[in-house]
Design a protein around this motif. Structure first.
Motif, mmCIF file in Angstrom:
data_model
loop_
_atom_site.group_PDB
_atom_site.id
_atom_site.type_symbol
_atom_site.label_atom_id
_atom_site.label_comp_id
_atom_site.label_asym_id
_atom_site.label_seq_id
_atom_site.Cartn_x
_atom_site.Cartn_y
_atom_site.Cartn_z
ATOM 1 N N GLY A 434 0.831 -1.201 0.000
ATOM 2 C CA GLY A 434 0.000 0.000 0.000
ATOM 3 C C GLY A 434 0.858 1.241 0.000
ATOM 4 O O GLY A 434 1.968 1.237 0.552
ATOM 5 N N GLY A 435 0.347 2.283 -0.612
ATOM 6 C CA GLY A 435 1.153 3.479 -0.801
ATOM 7 C C GLY A 435 0.618 4.734 -0.144
ATOM 8 O O GLY A 435 -0.583 4.902 0.036
ATOM 9 N N PHE A 440 4.133 10.655 5.335
ATOM 10 C CA PHE A 440 2.980 10.197 6.108
ATOM 11 C C PHE A 440 3.205 8.817 6.727
ATOM 12 O O PHE A 440 2.290 8.211 7.289
ATOM 13 N N THR A 441 4.454 8.343 6.628
ATOM 14 C CA THR A 441 4.921 7.284 7.518
ATOM 15 C C THR A 441 4.490 7.618 8.936
ATOM 16 O O THR A 441 4.144 6.739 9.726
ATOM 17 N N VAL A 456 5.364 -9.678 10.001
ATOM 18 C CA VAL A 456 4.608 -9.878 8.759
ATOM 19 C C VAL A 456 5.227 -9.043 7.640
ATOM 20 O O VAL A 456 5.678 -7.930 7.866
ATOM 21 N N PRO A 457 5.226 -9.615 6.419
ATOM 22 C CA PRO A 457 5.945 -8.966 5.316
ATOM 23 C C PRO A 457 5.122 -7.942 4.538
ATOM 24 O O PRO A 457 5.141 -7.927 3.311
ATOM 25 N N SER A 458 4.409 -7.070 5.221
ATOM 26 C CA SER A 458 3.696 -5.992 4.533
ATOM 27 C C SER A 458 4.711 -5.137 3.778
ATOM 28 O O SER A 458 5.842 -4.962 4.235
ATOM 29 N N VAL A 459 4.284 -4.594 2.648
ATOM 30 C CA VAL A 459 5.184 -3.729 1.868
ATOM 31 C C VAL A 459 4.588 -2.325 1.791
ATOM 32 O O VAL A 459 3.501 -2.120 1.240
ATOM 33 N N PHE A 460 5.311 -1.380 2.366
ATOM 34 C CA PHE A 460 4.859 0.002 2.390
ATOM 35 C C PHE A 460 5.545 0.762 1.261
ATOM 36 O O PHE A 460 6.770 0.869 1.232
ATOM 37 N N THR A 515 9.408 -10.188 7.641
ATOM 38 C CA THR A 515 9.938 -8.831 7.796
ATOM 39 C C THR A 515 9.220 -7.871 6.842
ATOM 40 O O THR A 515 9.161 -8.146 5.642
ATOM 41 N N PRO A 516 8.689 -6.780 7.360
ATOM 42 C CA PRO A 516 8.084 -5.794 6.468
ATOM 43 C C PRO A 516 9.152 -4.990 5.722
ATOM 44 O O PRO A 516 10.287 -4.891 6.186
ATOM 45 N N SER A 517 8.754 -4.454 4.596
ATOM 46 C CA SER A 517 9.662 -3.624 3.801
ATOM 47 C C SER A 517 9.055 -2.253 3.593
ATOM 48 O O SER A 517 7.839 -2.117 3.460
ATOM 49 N N VAL A 518 9.933 -1.259 3.558
ATOM 50 C CA VAL A 518 9.521 0.099 3.206
ATOM 51 C C VAL A 518 10.258 0.452 1.932
ATOM 52 O O VAL A 518 11.493 0.458 1.912
#
Lengths: 671, 671
Positions: A434-435, A440-441, A456-460, A515-518
């Motif tokens: 999601g973007g 706005f982090t 959890v590997p959510s991708v920001f 691992t989540p990613s930004v």
């Protein structure tokens, strides 16, 4: 509250609920800390839910088609631990309950999903549970559409307290769930009128029923201690056709001297008061002792779903091998085998075409090839779709009438979006991205931290990553946000320099399992910096030599993202003056840190002057500048010292002194 | 929309509003960026508000009793700039309007309060304006109670868009304002049904009218282009006796080809379309040219309040000299002269009594002596009053019936609290402080950043600052949060070691005029480390030698907060082995960084081994360890490498290796 009447009216129910209450009192007393009142207050609701509605098989907490139970009011963790122990969860044993809140126990102060399979989420920071539950319910809808209800057909139940409903993120969640008419989401509001500071009305007089209705929810109000009313309300909620909120009027710390008080919220450890409460409950066994008949009633509840699970397994096994394999791959969160080849092919093509585009556009180019081969992705944006470049042609819109759509219009809800993404990832079977703007982090922070903590590997997808966004000014220009993401444990912060690096970063993000990613991406166009095709993913090592020194190596310029091309430009100028200069691209500090010392040493050898360039704060850079064989006297930083300003991007880079010439000056000053 | 009919019905009004529309089109076109649609859509509302209601004197934008106007939808900044220029604000000249969004202009992309007096707040991150407005209105109530309505009696007006209302923080604000029945707060909702991604209903179908009513607001729905309806609604709102929301049905980019579309939200720069829009408006002058008669009508509006202001000044001058002086001091944000002496006296007493208390308790001890001499403080907590130790005996509760109360029960709304604090500080006359757990900095982040950017001295009291909080576990244990605060520009992060340092930190926080402070405080008891009475504020220099080496100086241990006593303990052990060890307490890195090099060098001389100890992430420490005359080979860090865990605090310190013995080991390994 007339406890005798409650007991008399439903004696069997009462005893089952009393087991939760007694275990809670005992565990909190043993730990001498914790929250007694909430599990005691909501024991009746939980008992009816588990006995009559929740689809689960205690022996197999990882059954994919189980109903999900989310304790948004996470401080009441003894409710979950009691339920898991009583129903026969293999991990939450009596010993674990006795070790509540102790080092190494699975029964942590707040529920932690990574400690036991029976715990769906990590909660405690209020509002996160209800916000994640929206993602759980969306995941269920999406997977049901994809795999049919033979395999996916379950509810998401939530217990939320007054605190959850006061947190702003709950509004984002409620509005999103209402908009999407998530009919399999059922929220119990523990309406006990107590917060830590006093009765709720000292800080809030919101009509919660009206508030939920305003966002399109089905709402009921019941006595949260009446098992028949609870059962009837859950039945009605299931039939409602929209998300349902059941306002359960309860008494916090029911039957204890602290009932209906703020004190009841916390740890109730007074021995006499505990004894009196247990007497009121009709509970006569010793600490942690559940009478055999009551325990076996609970265990029967725990195995009630075994037959369902077996039928489900039969249905799964009846499917084609490829269908089964795809379902297994999807639920395991494994990337498709094709991914690596797809990325390699894209990189090859990119090296040929050398596109000069913004890295947010690069990201879109990657998604255009990835989304078609990864049906498990669900993308979205907090109302910046065109700016975040998160939507690809093939996705379709996830909506009430199209649950196969894979793009979510999250609305202006960065926090709710990030939490929903976490919920989807935790549910399993979905790889959410999601973007929003990188600045706005700040809004999404509580959920981004929880992604890291929950593994959890959510991708920001965070675009407009610096003063390079230009005229929108300092409110929209991130400065400290790279430091924020990098300081957060278990988070990969990627700031790619061009489209090839963006493709490599995406490949890494999409193959993470815990691992989540930004992804930190530019608004402005960036020249291609990777001129040679390499099958190997160079971003995987975090940093690498992009251009080496010609002649004697006197300087190393380390840069990320949009500043890598400035570093290359500075190198040209320095080389022209005979100053041998290496450029290191460092798209991911965290991964570089994980490399062995020999590699780090090869990339950043001792000796040369080191200058780092990044249009952000210096914090985090000193380690690479003067740590690990660097020297303070030979190190410099070109970046931001304070907030940005409102002006065209090129002028800002000039104004804040982030230019090739400034890098050259800095290097020469240090030589 | 039938523009001809609008024009015909109210030609004078139309022309005044058209001036806003034309200036907006011109400025956005000149900048080739910006947001045209919102100022064009809300021009009618703004015109009626300024013409008939807003109490202000354009020549004196700093008049304390002016009504406040807050543009929560900050992207529509040309609305403010147009209004200021048209009414004759001395700073926002035509040249400024022509330089919209250019480097050095006061007309930044989003409104920035520190660029011109006529701009009340910095907005842009959505929802912040409406959330701050609650603080403005609370400040007005508090000051009216204190100074009577002869001096303080004004409204707070807000324009909020769909984005503001979707952000979760708006719910916190709406609920808080409703609970406090802030009857002088009037919010216009720009109900244009457009967001960047499309029509609002693709992401939200909330019934906003019902939602506001659910939180106790007065609500009206009007045609936002009908001047009579706007006027009548404002009159009714003023009489409502509670906060009032006026839902204004508007057309974004009215009269432009992009009307009622997402495109209309952004920069409308097409020359032909601009010409057509101006023609529709009946606007015939060249770019940036406002016909003299229209300009003079606007200037008349701008001077309408001059007489009011003069009467107000007369009332002020009629007061006693001491009353006038106190009002002036309060509004200027100057600390009372007594403060320094009060802190010195407290320190003297503390050195005698050497209390061993948690630094959150130390903070309460300071507030107990400060609040009685600083009637401008307003304290509060996000439902953790007893844990944050933010309430002192003298304050009284700020409530509907007691506007003299100085303690706010903010509810479980960290974000709304921080934003309201910023609003109070921006209003002037209030020095706000508010508490939550340090980990929930995450929730308050967007407002904490805006405090720094806006240059307001809000004080964030953040307790339970590390794994020292114990059993509540990693969801509640800050790790990266010190780095987050320290990485943020214009923010002072204080982590005091004992009560004396806490008193010094508070003194610094309470005397800031343009910088927010974060007080980072322990849950657990800490021994007193300051044994000698010093009149001088040692925290002011950021770091200082707390205990010097005896014999040859071989090691320097740098620590903050709860780890300073560990450092002292380690020093004892090292000295016992003949290793001369200095302990440096570093309660505020930012202030230490501001000291001259000579001082920094005296505190951290080159040569000895350096070990930093802090129960947080290492990020931010490398600078002091291996930068500025430090050496990587001689530097070590004792702190956290990942998230915490759930267990008693002492066990966690042991488990994560943050102990005096670990410090001793680290020093010896480096010698």
């Amino acid at each position: 509250m007339d406890i005798e009447a409650l007991k008399a009216k439903n004696p069997e129910h009462w005893n089952k609920a009393a087991a939760i209450r007694a275990l809670t009192l005992d565990a909190v007393a043993a730990a001498n800390s914790g929250h007694s009142g909430m599990p005691i207050g909501m024991a009746d609701v939980a008992t009816v839910l588990y006995e009559k509605h929740l689809k689960f098989d205690a022996a197999r907490p990882d059954w994919h088609d189980r109903d999900r139970f989310i304790l948004s009011a996470g401080h009441g963790s003894m409710l979950i631990y009691s339920l898991l122990y009583l129903t026969g969860d293999p991990e939450i044993t009596l010993d674990q309950v006795k070790n509540f809140r102790q080092l190494g126990a699975k029964t942590a102060g707040h529920p932690e999903n990574f400690l036991a399979k029976g715990i769906e989420t990590t909660t405690g920071p209020l509002g996160q549970g209800i916000a994640m539950s929206v993602g759980f319910a969306m995941a269920e809808e999406a997977l049901r559409a994809r795999f049919t209800k033979k395999l996916v057909d379950h509810y998401t139940y939530v217990i939320a307290g007054d605190g959850c409903l006061m947190e702003g993120v709950s509004q984002e969640a409620i509005a999103l769930a209402g908009r999407q008419q998530l009919s399999k989401l059922i929220v119990f509001w523990d309406n006990n009128n107590i917060t830590i500071d006093g009765t709720v009305d000292i800080s809030d007089r919101t009509d919660q029923v009206a508030r939920f209705k305003a966002s399109g929810w089905h709402v009921q109000e019941i006595d949260g201690h009446d098992p028949e009313a609870i059962d009837a309300a859950i039945k009605a909620a299931k039939a409602a056709g929209k998300p349902s909120m059941i306002a359960c009027k309860t008494h916090i710390a029911l039957g204890h001297a602290a009932q209906d008080t703020s004190k009841g919220h916390g740890a109730l450890t007074d021995a006499d008061q505990m004894a009196a409460a247990k007497e009121a409950y009709g509970w006569t066994t010793g600490p942690f002792e559940v009478p055999a008949d009551i325990k076996s009633q609970w265990e029967a509840i725990g195995s009630r779903g075994a037959a369902d699970r077996e039928e489900w397994e039969t249905r799964l096994e009846a499917m084609s091998a490829s269908r089964q394999a795809e379902f297994a791959r999807t639920m395991a969160g494994d990337a498709p085998k094709k991914l690596a080849g797809t990325i390699r092919a894209l990189k090859k093509q990119l090296v040929e075409t050398q596109p000069k585009v913004a890295s947010r556009k690069s990201s879109e180019m990657v998604l255009e090839v990835v989304n078609p081969i990864m049906p498990e992705t669900i993308g979205g944006s907090a109302d910046l779709t065109g700016s975040n470049n998160t939507k690809t042609a093939d996705l379709g819109i996830f909506d009430i009438e199209n649950r196969k759509g894979r793009y979510v219009y999250y609305g202006i809800r960065e926090h709710g979006m990030a939490a929903a993404m976490n919920g989807m990832a935790l549910h399993g079977g979905i790889r959410p991205y999601g973007g929003t703007f990188f600045c706005f982090t700040d809004y999404a922070r509580p959920a981004m931290r929880l992604a890291a903590l929950q593994k959890v590997p959510s991708v920001f997808v965070m675009t407009h990553d610096s003063i390079g966004l230009g005229e929108d000014g300092p409110t929209h220009q991130p400065v400290e946000h790279l430091a924020i993401c990098r300081a957060t444990p278990n988070t990969l912060t990627f700031r790619p320099a061009d489209t090839v690096e963006t493709a490599e970063a995406w490949e890494l993000a999409l193959t993470q399992k815990s691992t989540p990613s930004v992804l930190v991406l530019s608004r402005q166009n960036l020249p291609a910096v990777r001129k040679e095709n390499k099958a190997k993913n160079l971003v995987e090592q975090g940093a690498y030599v992009l251009a080496d020194a010609e002649g004697k190596r006197q300087a190393i310029i380390i840069a990320t993202g949009s500043e890598v091309s400035l570093a290359l430009e500075a190198r040209e100028k320095l080389q022209a003056e005979g100053i041998g200069t290496r450029v290191v691209s460092m798209p991911c500090m965290e991964l570089f840190e994980q490399q062995d010392e020999a590699y780090r040493k090869r990339v950043l050898p001792a000796g040369p002057v080191r200058v780092a360039v990044e249009a952000g704060a210096q914090m985090g850079w000193d380690k690479w500048l003067c740590g690990e064989r660097g020297k303070y006297q030979k190190a410099g930083f070109v970046g931001m010292k304070g907030f940005g300003a409102s002006a065209p991007a090129e002028e800002l880079y000039e104004h804040f002194g982030i230019t090739a010439d400034a890098i050259v000056e800095q290097v020469k000053a240090l030589l």
